[in-house]
Design a protein around this motif. Sequence first.
Motif, PDB file in Angstrom:
ATOM      1  N   SER A   1      55.660  49.919  40.485  1.00 14.26           N
ATOM      2  CA  SER A   1      54.998  49.146  39.428  1.00 14.26           C
ATOM      3  C   SER A   1      54.147  50.046  38.532  1.00 14.26           C
ATOM      4  CB  SER A   1      54.180  47.983  39.993  1.00 14.26           C
ATOM      5  OG  SER A   1      53.520  48.357  41.163  1.00 14.26           O
ATOM      6  N   ILE A   2      53.501  51.048  39.132  1.00 19.11           N
ATOM      7  CA  ILE A   2      52.715  51.968  38.308  1.00 19.11           C
ATOM      8  C   ILE A   2      53.634  52.720  37.342  1.00 19.11           C
ATOM      9  CG2 ILE A   2      51.307  54.077  38.347  1.00 19.11           C
ATOM     10  CD1 ILE A   2      50.077  53.139  40.957  1.00 19.11           C
ATOM     11  N   GLY A   3      54.739  53.217  37.893  1.00 19.19           N
ATOM     12  CA  GLY A   3      55.687  53.990  37.085  1.00 19.19           C
ATOM     13  C   GLY A   3      56.240  53.184  35.924  1.00 19.19           C
ATOM     14  N   GLU A   4      56.518  51.941  36.183  1.00 20.51           N
ATOM     15  CA  GLU A   4      57.046  51.080  35.132  1.00 20.51           C
ATOM     16  C   GLU A   4      55.996  50.842  34.044  1.00 20.51           C
ATOM     17  OE1 GLU A   4      59.632  47.044  35.254  1.00 20.51           O
ATOM     18  OE2 GLU A   4      60.063  48.801  36.470  1.00 20.51           O
ATOM     19  N   TRP A   5      54.750  50.643  34.493  1.00 20.64           N
ATOM     20  CA  TRP A   5      53.648  50.474  33.550  1.00 20.64           C
ATOM     21  C   TRP A   5      53.489  51.732  32.685  1.00 20.64           C
ATOM     22  CZ3 TRP A   5      49.135  53.291  33.005  1.00 20.64           C
ATOM     23  CH2 TRP A   5      48.210  52.770  32.072  1.00 20.64           C
ATOM     24  N   VAL A   6      53.577  52.902  33.328  1.00 21.52           N
ATOM     25  CA  VAL A   6      53.433  54.172  32.594  1.00 21.52           C
ATOM     26  C   VAL A   6      54.542  54.292  31.542  1.00 21.52           C
ATOM     27  CG1 VAL A   6      53.541  56.702  32.766  1.00 21.52           C
ATOM     28  CG2 VAL A   6      52.277  55.408  34.484  1.00 21.52           C
ATOM     29  N   LEU A   7      55.766  54.017  31.946  1.00 22.26           N
ATOM     30  CA  LEU A   7      56.894  54.151  31.024  1.00 22.26           C
ATOM     31  C   LEU A   7      56.743  53.206  29.829  1.00 22.26           C
ATOM     32  CD1 LEU A   7      59.766  54.532  33.622  1.00 22.26           C
ATOM     33  CD2 LEU A   7      59.240  56.176  31.796  1.00 22.26           C
ATOM     34  N   PHE A   8      56.378  51.971  30.131  1.00 22.21           N
ATOM     35  CA  PHE A   8      56.228  51.002  29.045  1.00 22.21           C
ATOM     36  C   PHE A   8      55.113  51.431  28.088  1.00 22.21           C
ATOM     37  CE2 PHE A   8      54.643  47.372  26.804  1.00 22.21           C
ATOM     38  CZ  PHE A   8      55.806  46.719  26.408  1.00 22.21           C
ATOM     39  N   THR A   9      53.952  51.765  28.667  1.00 24.76           N
ATOM     40  CA  THR A   9      52.788  52.110  27.848  1.00 24.76           C
ATOM     41  C   THR A   9      53.056  53.352  26.991  1.00 24.76           C
ATOM     42  OG1 THR A   9      51.434  51.227  29.634  1.00 24.76           O
ATOM     43  CG2 THR A   9      50.290  52.490  27.939  1.00 24.76           C
ATOM     44  N   ALA A  10      53.702  54.345  27.582  1.00 22.66           N
ATOM     45  CA  ALA A  10      53.981  55.586  26.854  1.00 22.66           C
ATOM     46  C   ALA A  10      54.973  55.343  25.710  1.00 22.66           C
ATOM     47  CB  ALA A  10      54.520  56.643  27.817  1.00 22.66           C
ATOM     48  N   CYS A  11      56.012  54.561  25.973  1.00 21.87           N
ATOM     49  CA  CYS A  11      56.998  54.273  24.930  1.00 21.87           C
ATOM     50  C   CYS A  11      56.369  53.457  23.804  1.00 21.87           C
ATOM     51  CB  CYS A  11      58.191  53.509  25.507  1.00 21.87           C
ATOM     52  SG  CYS A  11      59.224  54.514  26.576  1.00 21.87           S
ATOM     53  N   GLU A  12      55.577  52.478  24.203  1.00 24.44           N
ATOM     54  CA  GLU A  12      54.908  51.623  23.215  1.00 24.44           C
ATOM     55  C   GLU A  12      53.986  52.461  22.334  1.00 24.44           C
ATOM     56  OE1 GLU A  12      51.854  49.003  24.781  1.00 24.44           O
ATOM     57  OE2 GLU A  12      52.715  47.332  23.660  1.00 24.44           O
ATOM     58  N   GLN A  13      53.240  53.369  22.958  1.00 27.66           N
ATOM     59  CA  GLN A  13      52.318  54.214  22.197  1.00 27.66           C
ATOM     60  C   GLN A  13      53.070  55.132  21.243  1.00 27.66           C
ATOM     61  OE1 GLN A  13      48.988  54.012  21.899  1.00 27.66           O
ATOM     62  NE2 GLN A  13      49.402  55.466  20.254  1.00 27.66           N
ATOM     63  N   ASN A  14      54.178  55.683  21.713  1.00 31.24           N
ATOM     64  CA  ASN A  14      54.925  56.587  20.838  1.00 31.24           C
ATOM     65  C   ASN A  14      55.462  55.830  19.622  1.00 31.24           C
ATOM     66  OD1 ASN A  14      55.769  59.120  20.105  1.00 31.24           O
ATOM     67  ND2 ASN A  14      57.760  58.926  21.126  1.00 31.24           N
ATOM     68  N   LYS A  15      55.905  54.600  19.850  1.00 29.76           N
ATOM     69  CA  LYS A  15      56.377  53.778  18.732  1.00 29.76           C
ATOM     70  C   LYS A  15      55.232  53.504  17.750  1.00 29.76           C
ATOM     71  CE  LYS A  15      59.514  51.625  16.510  1.00 29.76           C
ATOM     72  NZ  LYS A  15      60.755  52.309  16.065  1.00 29.76           N
ATOM     73  N   LYS A  16      54.039  53.261  18.294  1.00 29.80           N
ATOM     74  CA  LYS A  16      52.874  53.020  17.420  1.00 29.80           C
ATOM     75  C   LYS A  16      52.589  54.239  16.546  1.00 29.80           C
ATOM     76  CE  LYS A  16      50.258  49.726  20.253  1.00 29.80           C
ATOM     77  NZ  LYS A  16      49.205  49.665  21.286  1.00 29.80           N
ATOM     78  N   TRP A  17      52.677  55.431  17.138  1.00 29.24           N
ATOM     79  CA  TRP A  17      52.459  56.648  16.343  1.00 29.24           C
ATOM     80  C   TRP A  17      53.482  56.731  15.218  1.00 29.24           C
ATOM     81  CZ3 TRP A  17      51.563  59.640  21.498  1.00 29.24           C
ATOM     82  CH2 TRP A  17      50.188  59.674  21.783  1.00 29.24           C
ATOM     83  N   GLN A  18      54.727  56.425  15.539  1.00 25.04           N
ATOM     84  CA  GLN A  18      55.771  56.465  14.501  1.00 25.04           C
ATOM     85  C   GLN A  18      55.484  55.458  13.405  1.00 25.04           C
ATOM     86  OE1 GLN A  18      59.741  56.038  16.044  1.00 25.04           O
ATOM     87  NE2 GLN A  18      59.546  57.778  17.425  1.00 25.04           N
ATOM     88  N   GLN A  19      55.095  54.256  13.840  1.00 24.58           N
ATOM     89  CA  GLN A  19      54.861  53.192  12.854  1.00 24.58           C
ATOM     90  C   GLN A  19      53.653  53.481  11.973  1.00 24.58           C
ATOM     91  OE1 GLN A  19      54.819  49.936  15.621  1.00 24.58           O
ATOM     92  NE2 GLN A  19      56.908  49.305  15.108  1.00 24.58           N
ATOM     93  N   SER A  20      52.744  54.342  12.479  1.00 28.25           N
ATOM     94  CA  SER A  20      51.575  54.671  11.660  1.00 28.25           C
ATOM     95  C   SER A  20      51.911  55.756  10.638  1.00 28.25           C
ATOM     96  CB  SER A  20      50.413  55.112  12.553  1.00 28.25           C
ATOM     97  OG  SER A  20      50.626  56.433  13.002  1.00 28.25           O
ATOM     98  N   GLY A  21      53.170  56.191  10.635  1.00 27.88           N
ATOM     99  CA  GLY A  21      53.605  57.116   9.606  1.00 27.88           C
ATOM    100  C   GLY A  21      53.629  58.582  10.025  1.00 27.88           C
ATOM    101  N   LEU A  22      53.308  58.860  11.268  1.00 23.28           N
ATOM    102  CA  LEU A  22      53.338  60.251  11.736  1.00 23.28           C
ATOM    103  C   LEU A  22      54.786  60.702  11.950  1.00 23.28           C
ATOM    104  CD1 LEU A  22      50.454  59.925  14.334  1.00 23.28           C
ATOM    105  CD2 LEU A  22      50.386  61.349  12.279  1.00 23.28           C
ATOM    106  N   THR A  23      55.028  61.987  11.816  1.00 24.34           N
ATOM    107  CA  THR A  23      56.345  62.542  12.117  1.00 24.34           C
ATOM    108  C   THR A  23      56.697  62.216  13.571  1.00 24.34           C
ATOM    109  OG1 THR A  23      55.762  64.387  10.700  1.00 24.34           O
ATOM    110  CG2 THR A  23      57.736  64.660  12.037  1.00 24.34           C
ATOM    111  N   PRO A  24      57.888  61.660  13.804  1.00 22.47           N
ATOM    112  CA  PRO A  24      58.246  61.265  15.174  1.00 22.47           C
ATOM    113  C   PRO A  24      58.138  62.406  16.192  1.00 22.47           C
ATOM    114  CG  PRO A  24      59.831  60.404  13.615  1.00 22.47           C
ATOM    115  CD  PRO A  24      58.928  61.307  12.837  1.00 22.47           C
TER     116      PRO A  24
END
Length: 284
Positions: free
Chosen positions: A89-112
């Motif tokens: 469950s921890i690992g799944e939470w980490v994967l979700f949170t990390a992917c979600e955060q990376n998408k947020k960075w992209q959506q804020s206009g930063l270079t992927p």
Amino acid sequence: RSKDSGGNQYQYYNPSMNKRNTELLHLETNLYQAIRESQLCLYYQPQININTGKVTGMEALIRWQHPDLGMVSPDQFIPIAEETGFINSIGEWVLFTACEQNKKWQQSGLTPLKIAVNLSPRQCQPNLVTSLKQILKETKLEPEYLELEITETSIIVHPELTQEILEELTEIGISITMDDFGSGYSSVGYLKKFPFQKIKIDQSFVRDLKNEPSDLAIISAVITLGKGFNLQVVAEGVESQEQAYLLKNLQCDTMQGYFFSYPLPVDEATKFIQSVANEGIFLP
Ligand code: C2E
Ligand code: MG
Ligand code: MG
Ligand code: MG
């Protein structure tokens, strides 16, 4: 002085140390609470391409902000989470949170950027593929921006199964990194057999680079090996300008370590990425 339960070594008694040890024994029970009460969070450490000075990726590193113990390091609780099965469950939470955060960075206009996530051996099971597909779908992160770091332990325990899973993940478009390369068996055969895109040189070789000619030789050999296998090579644990110079001369182009940045909480990580987005970091 009190006798250490494990053997005949003596340790000086220190009440606060004892309290901490006792509480660490209860981490298992507390871990359940940690998940429920969102005491876990991710820090992010940038990976720098030394030639462009740009951030090419961020490694997600889990932290546990314990109400009484303060920050508990993953080296202390990940092994317990693995033993108890909480790691799933921890690992799944980490994967979700990390992917979600990376998408947020992209959506804020930063270079992927690529987000790198550490995987425990116990997570390398067939349901990982299903769960990752779901996470990528929910977060809308393209698979090419996710990278998974595994250590040799995963491979040693179940080589065939791990290979199968890693191949499926590669097919989806996720990339795989061999973490802590050189710290274990480091079979060169793994590099041939498993679908790695990247190897991370273990920080123990970077630490004494200046004084240890053998470490320099090892790193140089790993970089040559990596190039031969068409893999990117990352050096981790880079703490000084001197180490960065030596590594650059060995033609290691991606580096990670306190010299560039400590692992940062999300807001500071965002500021770091923004601040080097235009000019990049250059070795003076
Ligand atoms: P790792 O993946 O090899 O991560 C590198 C560790 O070195 C991190 O420790 C990082 O904070 C630290 N580090 C980075 N730069 C430097 C430097 O310049 N000098 C020194 N001395 N250390 C540096 P951390 O965050 O305590 O993580 C320890 C280990 O815990 C990680 O080693 C990884 O194996 C594991 N881990 C961390 N997060 C997760 C996670 O989300 N899931 C799993 N399964 N394991 C995790
Ligand atoms: Mg790692
Ligand atoms: Mg490592
Ligand atoms: Mg490690």
